[in-house]
Scaffold this motif. Structure first.
Motif, mmCIF file in Angstrom:
data_model
loop_
_atom_site.group_PDB
_atom_site.id
_atom_site.type_symbol
_atom_site.label_atom_id
_atom_site.label_comp_id
_atom_site.label_asym_id
_atom_site.label_seq_id
_atom_site.Cartn_x
_atom_site.Cartn_y
_atom_site.Cartn_z
ATOM 1 N N UNK A 66 46.313 42.679 34.249
ATOM 2 C CA UNK A 66 46.587 43.523 32.964
ATOM 3 C C UNK A 66 45.881 44.778 33.304
ATOM 4 N N UNK A 67 44.611 44.813 33.909
ATOM 5 C CA UNK A 67 44.009 46.150 34.232
ATOM 6 C C UNK A 67 44.556 46.680 35.456
ATOM 7 N N UNK A 68 45.197 45.958 36.245
ATOM 8 C CA UNK A 68 45.575 46.699 37.508
ATOM 9 C C UNK A 68 44.409 46.684 38.696
ATOM 10 N N UNK A 69 43.120 45.770 38.351
ATOM 11 C CA UNK A 69 42.193 45.998 39.261
ATOM 12 C C UNK A 69 42.189 44.699 40.296
ATOM 13 N N UNK A 70 41.506 44.942 41.384
ATOM 14 C CA UNK A 70 41.183 43.931 42.253
ATOM 15 C C UNK A 70 39.708 43.989 42.716
ATOM 16 N N UNK A 71 39.343 42.774 42.394
ATOM 17 C CA UNK A 71 37.922 42.543 42.607
ATOM 18 C C UNK A 71 37.538 41.796 43.943
ATOM 19 N N UNK A 72 36.986 42.600 44.949
ATOM 20 C CA UNK A 72 37.023 42.169 46.341
ATOM 21 C C UNK A 72 35.951 41.026 46.506
ATOM 22 N N UNK A 73 36.016 40.407 47.544
ATOM 23 C CA UNK A 73 35.142 38.924 47.739
ATOM 24 C C UNK A 73 33.659 39.354 47.791
ATOM 25 N N UNK A 74 33.329 40.811 48.066
ATOM 26 C CA UNK A 74 31.873 41.170 47.959
ATOM 27 C C UNK A 74 31.496 41.672 46.464
ATOM 28 N N UNK A 75 32.841 41.769 45.605
ATOM 29 C CA UNK A 75 32.283 41.892 44.240
ATOM 30 C C UNK A 75 32.680 43.320 43.829
ATOM 31 N N UNK A 76 33.139 44.198 44.725
ATOM 32 C CA UNK A 76 33.517 45.746 44.245
ATOM 33 C C UNK A 76 34.911 45.766 43.781
ATOM 34 N N UNK A 77 35.041 46.374 42.709
ATOM 35 C CA UNK A 77 36.299 46.596 42.158
ATOM 36 C C UNK A 77 37.154 47.731 42.626
ATOM 37 N N UNK A 78 38.507 47.607 42.896
ATOM 38 C CA UNK A 78 39.356 48.840 43.314
ATOM 39 C C UNK A 78 40.566 48.863 42.131
ATOM 40 N N UNK A 79 40.763 50.159 41.720
ATOM 41 C CA UNK A 79 42.035 50.202 40.755
ATOM 42 C C UNK A 79 43.419 50.354 41.843
ATOM 43 N N UNK A 80 44.301 50.121 41.132
ATOM 44 C CA UNK A 80 45.650 50.440 41.697
ATOM 45 C C UNK A 80 46.224 51.640 42.630
ATOM 46 N N UNK A 81 45.084 52.810 42.435
ATOM 47 C CA UNK A 81 45.133 53.883 43.263
ATOM 48 C C UNK A 81 44.843 53.520 44.569
ATOM 49 N N UNK A 82 44.002 52.620 45.148
ATOM 50 C CA UNK A 82 43.731 52.222 46.273
ATOM 51 C C UNK A 82 44.347 50.955 46.802
ATOM 52 N N UNK A 83 44.609 50.114 46.101
ATOM 53 C CA UNK A 83 45.278 48.762 46.446
ATOM 54 C C UNK A 83 46.832 48.897 46.580
ATOM 55 N N UNK A 84 47.437 48.284 47.603
ATOM 56 C CA UNK A 84 48.861 48.293 47.747
ATOM 57 C C UNK A 84 49.544 47.500 46.432
ATOM 58 N N UNK A 85 50.686 48.292 46.057
ATOM 59 C CA UNK A 85 51.530 47.576 44.826
ATOM 60 C C UNK A 85 51.719 46.329 45.073
ATOM 61 N N UNK A 86 52.181 45.881 46.224
ATOM 62 C CA UNK A 86 52.849 44.681 46.611
ATOM 63 C C UNK A 86 51.573 43.362 46.502
ATOM 64 N N UNK A 87 50.283 43.825 46.410
ATOM 65 C CA UNK A 87 49.450 42.783 46.217
ATOM 66 C C UNK A 87 49.315 42.437 44.891
ATOM 67 N N UNK A 88 49.646 43.356 43.773
ATOM 68 C CA UNK A 88 49.589 43.133 42.748
ATOM 69 C C UNK A 88 50.778 42.267 42.106
ATOM 70 N N UNK A 89 52.009 42.721 42.897
ATOM 71 C CA UNK A 89 53.228 42.020 42.610
ATOM 72 C C UNK A 89 53.240 40.595 43.036
#
Length: 95
Positions: A66-89
């Motif tokens: 819903x927030x288009x956020x990725x929380x990495x294995x290390x705990x850092x969060x990244x929004x959709x500006x940094x992450x490939x769209x297909x990862x969310x899809x």
């Protein structure tokens, strides 16, 4: 020293075909990100960039769709500006 890291990345690009490389989570691939930082800012900044990507671009991440956020294995969060769209899809269609 930065030439060594740049050559190492170039060898990686030549020796490992793109189809055989692990899929990067980020829009700019990890090797290209580290290459650019090393070329522009030097060896030690390149090593920092390599360490940052190693910690954050690997399995074990969690997606908040819903927030288009990725929380990495290390705990850092990244929004959709940094992450490939297909990862969310991919995550959306697999769940």
């Amino acid at each position: 020293m930065h030439v060594f890291l740049i050559l190492l990345i170039k060898f990686y690009w030549v020796l490992i075909p793109k189809a055989k490389r692990r899929r990067c989570l980020f829009k700019k691939s990890c090797s290209h990100y580290v290459f650019d930082i090393t070329k522009d800012e030097g060896f030690f900044e390149g090593l920092k960039a390599l360490n940052f990507r190693y910690k954050n671009c690997r399995p074990g991440y969690y997606i908040l769709q819903e927030e288009q956020l990725l929380i990495s294995a290390s705990g850092k969060s990244f929004d959709n500006h940094h992450i490939k769209e297909e990862i969310f899809l991919d995550h959306y269609f697999n769940y």
